[in-house]
Design an enzyme around this catalytic site. Sequence first.
Site, PDB file in Angstrom:
ATOM      1  N   ALA A 116      -3.964  -2.687  -3.840  1.00  0.00           N
ATOM      2  CA  ALA A 116      -2.714  -1.959  -4.023  1.00  0.00           C
ATOM      3  C   ALA A 116      -2.133  -2.145  -5.425  1.00  0.00           C
ATOM      4  CB  ALA A 116      -1.701  -2.403  -2.969  1.00  0.00           C
ATOM      5  N   ARG A 131      -7.047 -10.728   0.157  1.00  0.00           N
ATOM      6  CA  ARG A 131      -6.438 -11.688   1.078  1.00  0.00           C
ATOM      7  C   ARG A 131      -7.466 -12.232   2.068  1.00  0.00           C
ATOM      8  NH1 ARG A 131      -2.393  -7.695   0.684  1.00  0.00           N
ATOM      9  NH2 ARG A 131      -3.009  -6.729   2.638  1.00  0.00           N
ATOM     10  N   LYS A 156     -15.680  -4.802   7.079  1.00  0.00           N
ATOM     11  CA  LYS A 156     -15.749  -5.432   5.743  1.00  0.00           C
ATOM     12  C   LYS A 156     -14.720  -6.539   5.592  1.00  0.00           C
ATOM     13  CE  LYS A 156     -11.937  -3.478   3.807  1.00  0.00           C
ATOM     14  NZ  LYS A 156     -10.869  -4.103   2.994  1.00  0.00           N
ATOM     15  N   TRP A 163       0.809  -1.212   0.000  1.00  0.00           N
ATOM     16  CA  TRP A 163       0.000   0.000   0.000  1.00  0.00           C
ATOM     17  C   TRP A 163       0.840   1.259   0.000  1.00  0.00           C
ATOM     18  CZ3 TRP A 163      -3.687   2.504  -1.653  1.00  0.00           C
ATOM     19  CH2 TRP A 163      -4.978   1.982  -1.751  1.00  0.00           C
TER      20      TRP A 163
END
Length: 340
Positions: free
Chosen positions: A148, A263, A199, A11
């Site tokens: 990312a 992930r 989330k 990121w």
Amino acid sequence: MKVTLLGAGAWGTAMASQAARHLQDGDVCLWSRSADQLQEIAQSGENKSYLPGINLPKNLHLEADFSAAINRLSEQDLLVVATPMSGLAETITQVLQVAKHPLNIIWLCKGLEPATALLPHQVVEREHQLHGRGLTHAYGALSGPSFAHEVGAGMPCALTVASASAQLCEIVQAAFHHDNMRVYSSDDLIGVELGGAVKNVLAIAAGIGDGLQLGLNARAAVLTRGLAEMMRLVKAAGGKSETCMGLTGVGDLILTATGDLSRNRRVGLELAAGKSLNEILASLGHVAEGVLCAAAVSDLAKRLGVDMPITAMMGEVLSSKLTPKEAVKKLMGRDPKIEA
């Protein structure tokens, strides 16, 4: 303006690239605690460990000296903490100890502090009280549906910056709102941060459903009822439930629960396949924040008296108290309720 990003993971590297495409040579600084990592990036032109295949802008400044990375900034510039949630407290403490004047600070991490169930801004406030040295910094979070690798590649993306400081929001927009990235602003820091935390847990649930081949109907039910859980928690915590209908709520939920680059979704898929959590995490190579904060989200919900059955079941699966199939059976066996 100048921008410093702390943390050369996926990121931090992606957002450094986004800023460097727009700003002048040397204005964007990417700091890493690993001089070897920075040397490899300088030689190859890419972050092979965390963002392989993405050519980084040549005007990106790489820095291994933490104090130099911080104190190159003026009061009109921007500091971005790009560590995982687990590194936020330590990094902010170090920033506060070396800062010579007030800074504009945002963080990219999503989740809750596992031991305390504190949101990122609450962690920062705690450290500020301990180490602030009388300086008044502006704080905020940058969040939203974004992988990312796609950001690093310059693909279209929309994010939200949340802060009580309108000036900070404008500075963040000046740094990142260009080319294929749109940055919206919000004053609902609680709603934005909680959306980003919940989330991830729901994405694990969606991955389990897909891994067990429960069907698209089941996925839709998990996302919809999970969103209802998110909205209840945000409201109870003092945020705005309508924030959950934006980029940092339903937008990020859809991406993380359905995207193949997620992930957290992958954790759910592999749990459904019968793999142990330790085995899954060892193979990921990156942090899956939903694993780290599931119990903390459940603890916060209990403290606030909020019913979050999907989130609670994920906590029990991740702690090996239930198998994925047992969790599904318990959820489907709950008494009927009014949808509200």
